[in-house]
Every structure is written in C-alpha cells, then in structure tokens.
Write a protein that holds these residues in place. Structure first.
Motif, PDB file in Angstrom:
ATOM      1  N   MET A  68       0.825  -1.200   0.000  1.00 29.69           N
ATOM      2  CA  MET A  68       0.000   0.000   0.000  1.00 29.69           C
ATOM      3  C   MET A  68       0.859   1.251   0.000  1.00 29.69           C
ATOM      4  O   MET A  68       0.556   2.224  -0.678  1.00 29.69           O
ATOM      5  N   LYS A  69       1.955   1.233   0.772  1.00 29.63           N
ATOM      6  CA  LYS A  69       2.812   2.408   0.815  1.00 29.63           C
ATOM      7  C   LYS A  69       3.433   2.680  -0.543  1.00 29.63           C
ATOM      8  O   LYS A  69       3.554   3.813  -0.973  1.00 29.63           O
ATOM      9  N   GLY A  70       3.854   1.598  -1.248  1.00 32.35           N
ATOM     10  CA  GLY A  70       4.433   1.770  -2.569  1.00 32.35           C
ATOM     11  C   GLY A  70       3.428   2.331  -3.550  1.00 32.35           C
ATOM     12  O   GLY A  70       3.738   3.219  -4.347  1.00 32.35           O
ATOM     13  N   SER A  71       2.192   1.832  -3.487  1.00 33.54           N
ATOM     14  CA  SER A  71       1.142   2.318  -4.379  1.00 33.54           C
ATOM     15  C   SER A  71       0.827   3.781  -4.101  1.00 33.54           C
ATOM     16  O   SER A  71       0.636   4.576  -5.024  1.00 33.54           O
ATOM     17  N   THR A  72       0.774   4.140  -2.809  1.00 27.86           N
ATOM     18  CA  THR A  72       0.521   5.534  -2.441  1.00 27.86           C
ATOM     19  C   THR A  72       1.623   6.446  -2.934  1.00 27.86           C
ATOM     20  O   THR A  72       1.376   7.550  -3.411  1.00 27.86           O
ATOM     21  N   ARG A  73       2.872   5.959  -2.824  1.00 31.14           N
ATOM     22  CA  ARG A  73       4.013   6.761  -3.266  1.00 31.14           C
ATOM     23  C   ARG A  73       3.942   7.010  -4.766  1.00 31.14           C
ATOM     24  O   ARG A  73       4.132   8.138  -5.235  1.00 31.14           O
ATOM     25  N   PHE A  74       3.644   5.964  -5.541  1.00 32.01           N
ATOM     26  CA  PHE A  74       3.553   6.121  -6.998  1.00 32.01           C
ATOM     27  C   PHE A  74       2.365   7.005  -7.381  1.00 32.01           C
ATOM     28  O   PHE A  74       2.445   7.782  -8.334  1.00 32.01           O
ATOM     29  N   PHE A  75       1.274   6.896  -6.625  1.00 27.26           N
ATOM     30  CA  PHE A  75       0.110   7.738  -6.884  1.00 27.26           C
ATOM     31  C   PHE A  75       0.453   9.215  -6.665  1.00 27.26           C
ATOM     32  O   PHE A  75       0.103  10.069  -7.486  1.00 27.26           O
ATOM     33  N   THR A  76       1.165   9.489  -5.577  1.00 29.28           N
ATOM     34  CA  THR A  76       1.571  10.871  -5.286  1.00 29.28           C
ATOM     35  C   THR A  76       2.535  11.395  -6.340  1.00 29.28           C
ATOM     36  O   THR A  76       2.427  12.539  -6.786  1.00 29.28           O
ATOM     37  N   ILE A  77       3.482  10.559  -6.759  1.00 26.27           N
ATOM     38  CA  ILE A  77       4.424  10.960  -7.809  1.00 26.27           C
ATOM     39  C   ILE A  77       3.674  11.262  -9.101  1.00 26.27           C
ATOM     40  O   ILE A  77       3.980  12.236  -9.810  1.00 26.27           O
ATOM     41  N   GLY A  78       2.661  10.444  -9.407  1.00 27.57           N
ATOM     42  CA  GLY A  78       1.861  10.680 -10.601  1.00 27.57           C
ATOM     43  C   GLY A  78       1.095  11.995 -10.525  1.00 27.57           C
ATOM     44  O   GLY A  78       1.002  12.729 -11.510  1.00 27.57           O
ATOM     45  N   LEU A  79       0.571  12.301  -9.334  1.00 25.78           N
ATOM     46  CA  LEU A  79      -0.132  13.569  -9.148  1.00 25.78           C
ATOM     47  C   LEU A  79       0.811  14.756  -9.346  1.00 25.78           C
ATOM     48  O   LEU A  79       0.457  15.739 -10.001  1.00 25.78           O
ATOM     49  N   VAL A  80       2.017  14.655  -8.770  1.00 28.66           N
ATOM     50  CA  VAL A  80       2.991  15.734  -8.909  1.00 28.66           C
ATOM     51  C   VAL A  80       3.370  15.930 -10.372  1.00 28.66           C
ATOM     52  O   VAL A  80       3.446  17.060 -10.861  1.00 28.66           O
ATOM     53  N   ALA A  81       3.580  14.818 -11.085  1.00 26.56           N
ATOM     54  CA  ALA A  81       3.939  14.904 -12.505  1.00 26.56           C
ATOM     55  C   ALA A  81       2.805  15.531 -13.317  1.00 26.56           C
ATOM     56  O   ALA A  81       3.052  16.364 -14.205  1.00 26.56           O
ATOM     57  N   ALA A  82       1.571  15.151 -12.996  1.00 29.67           N
ATOM     58  CA  ALA A  82       0.421  15.713 -13.707  1.00 29.67           C
ATOM     59  C   ALA A  82       0.294  17.201 -13.427  1.00 29.67           C
ATOM     60  O   ALA A  82       0.035  18.006 -14.335  1.00 29.67           O
ATOM     61  N   TRP A  83       0.471  17.585 -12.146  1.00 26.07           N
ATOM     62  CA  TRP A  83       0.394  19.006 -11.806  1.00 26.07           C
ATOM     63  C   TRP A  83       1.500  19.784 -12.505  1.00 26.07           C
ATOM     64  O   TRP A  83       1.257  20.839 -13.080  1.00 26.07           O
ATOM     65  N   TYR A  84       2.707  19.256 -12.440  1.00 21.73           N
ATOM     66  CA  TYR A  84       3.859  19.966 -12.994  1.00 21.73           C
ATOM     67  C   TYR A  84       3.715  20.184 -14.496  1.00 21.73           C
ATOM     68  O   TYR A  84       3.922  21.297 -14.995  1.00 21.73           O
ATOM     69  N   SER A  85       3.358  19.143 -15.231  1.00 22.33           N
ATOM     70  CA  SER A  85       3.262  19.262 -16.687  1.00 22.33           C
ATOM     71  C   SER A  85       2.121  20.180 -17.104  1.00 22.33           C
ATOM     72  O   SER A  85       2.277  21.016 -18.004  1.00 22.33           O
TER      73      SER A  85
END
Length: 262
Positions: A1-18
C-alpha cells in the motif's frame, strides 16, 4: 500500500507539474506574444471553467459525494482562499507581461520560503532546522539572479513576488481546509465552492479595469477564431492544474508541495 501511495503521489505531482507548465506557457503566449493583454479576464475564464467542470464532475458524474458548507466560519475561510487565489493568479499573469517565463519561475522558487513563514504564523508548525537551512541558498540565488537578469523589470518583479507570497499563503490555508477534522472538504468540493466565489471577485475587477474586454475578444475572434480555442483549452487546462494542485496538497503538505514544484 505504501508503494502504491508513493507512486500515486508521484503521478499527481507529474500531472500538476506538466499541466502547470502548459498553462504558464500558454498564458505567456496570450498575454505577451499574442497581445491579449487582459490578465484579469483570462483568470476569470479559468475560474468559470473550474466552476462548470467541478459541477459536472460532482453533480452529474458523481465522481465524489457532494459536501455542504457547515458553518459561516467555513464559508469565510473558503472566501478568503478564493480571494487569495485570485490575487496570486492575476498577479502571476500580470508579471508574465513584463518578465520572461524563466525568470518568473526562478522567482517562484522562493515559494517554499513564504510557505514556511506562513505555516509557522498560522499553525505554529515548525519544520526541521535543516529544512530552513535549505531555503537560504534558494532565496540567495534568486536575489543574485535578479541583479544579473538582463530583462529585469522592477514592477514585474514586485508583482511576481506578491504573486509568489499569495500562492504560498493559499497553499497553507488550503492545507488547513483540507485537513481540519471539523471543516474537512475533499479537493473537488473545495474547488466547486471556491471557483464561483473567485468569479464573484473577478467580475467587477474585469469590468472596471479591463473595460469592453468582451467586445474586444469578439472582435479578435472575427479576425482569428483561434483565440476562442486558445481560451477554451487554456481554461480547461487551468481546471486540471487546480484539481491536481489540491490533490497533491491533500496527499502531502503545503511546504512539501512547494519544495517539489519549485
């Protein structure tokens, strides 16, 4: 779950940034290169799109349950957030008329400094000393860069600093609204209430400070219909920027968000 949450957060940051870079570049093109010098009206278009898309997502598509405003205090907090958000976006758009995108982003790198200050003043939350120390070279670098910037414009610089401070204050207040147990709102509901309030603040400012902007836009569209598509795409992208910004703040913190994105 922690790994999935981490990847989800990274995906959100990438989406926001782009998406944020996309909006920034398109704003610069419209306000500077294209000659559409109406930053308040442009921001209002963004907020109208956020209002419509938020309503469709919640009321029609049922993406998240509708949450109601529970108290007068909560209403005033959301109103304050809307006003601060309007100031940050309008000032940021105005600064793009006078400063290049690269220098604008360099000044934006000081956002963590303002975030740390406002977080302490509003929540008495102290970060580790190492966190504060890392802010020193960032602020120092911006000061040095300002002195050597060939396109430096004093008014644009002051407005950009004000926009950066307002953006930091918005992030802190936004984090409080998203995490307070008594007044917790999910990100989409917060945007649903915040965007129409922002339109309420921006409409009179547009009518007073950017007179006849509707007529000018219609006249531009008759000569070049692409201006309509620019505004529509820019406004839709602005909704995505705000949505992902709220989501990243919810899953991290205001200061973490500014460190990652600066």
């Amino acid at each position: 779950m922690k790994g999935s949450t981490r990847f989800f957060t990274i995906g959100l940051v990438a989406a926001w940034y782009s998406s944020n870079i996309g909006v920034l570049l398109l704003n610069k093109y419209l306000l500077s290169n294209y000659g559409f010098k109406y930053p308040i009206f442009l921001t209002m278009c963004h907020m109208i799109a956020c209002s419509l898309f938020s309503y469709v997502a919640i009321a029609w598509l049922k993406v998240v349950p509708l949450q109601t405003i529970r108290s007068r205090v909560q209403f005033f907090k959301i109103s304050a957030l809307s006003f601060i958000f309007c100031v940050s976006v309008v000032f940021g758009n105005v600064s793009l008329r006078y400063l290049p995108v690269s220098f604008n982003q360099a000044i934006g790198a000081t956002t963590p400094f303002f975030t740390a200050v406002f977080a302490y003043l509003m929540t008495f939350k102290r970060e580790a000393w190492l966190t504060y120390l890392t802010l020193v070279p960032v602020v120092t670098g911006v000061i040095i860069a300002s002195g050597g910037e060939p396109s430096f414009h004093l008014f644009g610089f002051i407005i950009c600093i004000a926009a950066t401070a307002a953006r930091a204050l918005k992030s802190v207040l936004q984090g409080i609204l998203l995490s307070s147990e008594g007044e917790k709102l999910n990100s989409m509901n917060l945007l649903l209430y915040m965007a129409p309030m922002a339109v309420f603040f921006l409409l009179p400012a547009t009518l007073i400070m950017e007179k006849n902007v509707i007529g000018i836009t219609v006249a531009l569209a008759r000569d070049d219909v692409k201006i309509i598509w620019y505004l529509l795409f820019n406004s839709a992208l602005a909704y995505f920027v705000n949505l992902t910004n709220f989501l990243v703040t919810k899953h991290t913190s205001a200061l973490t968000l500014q460190f990652v994105l600066s």
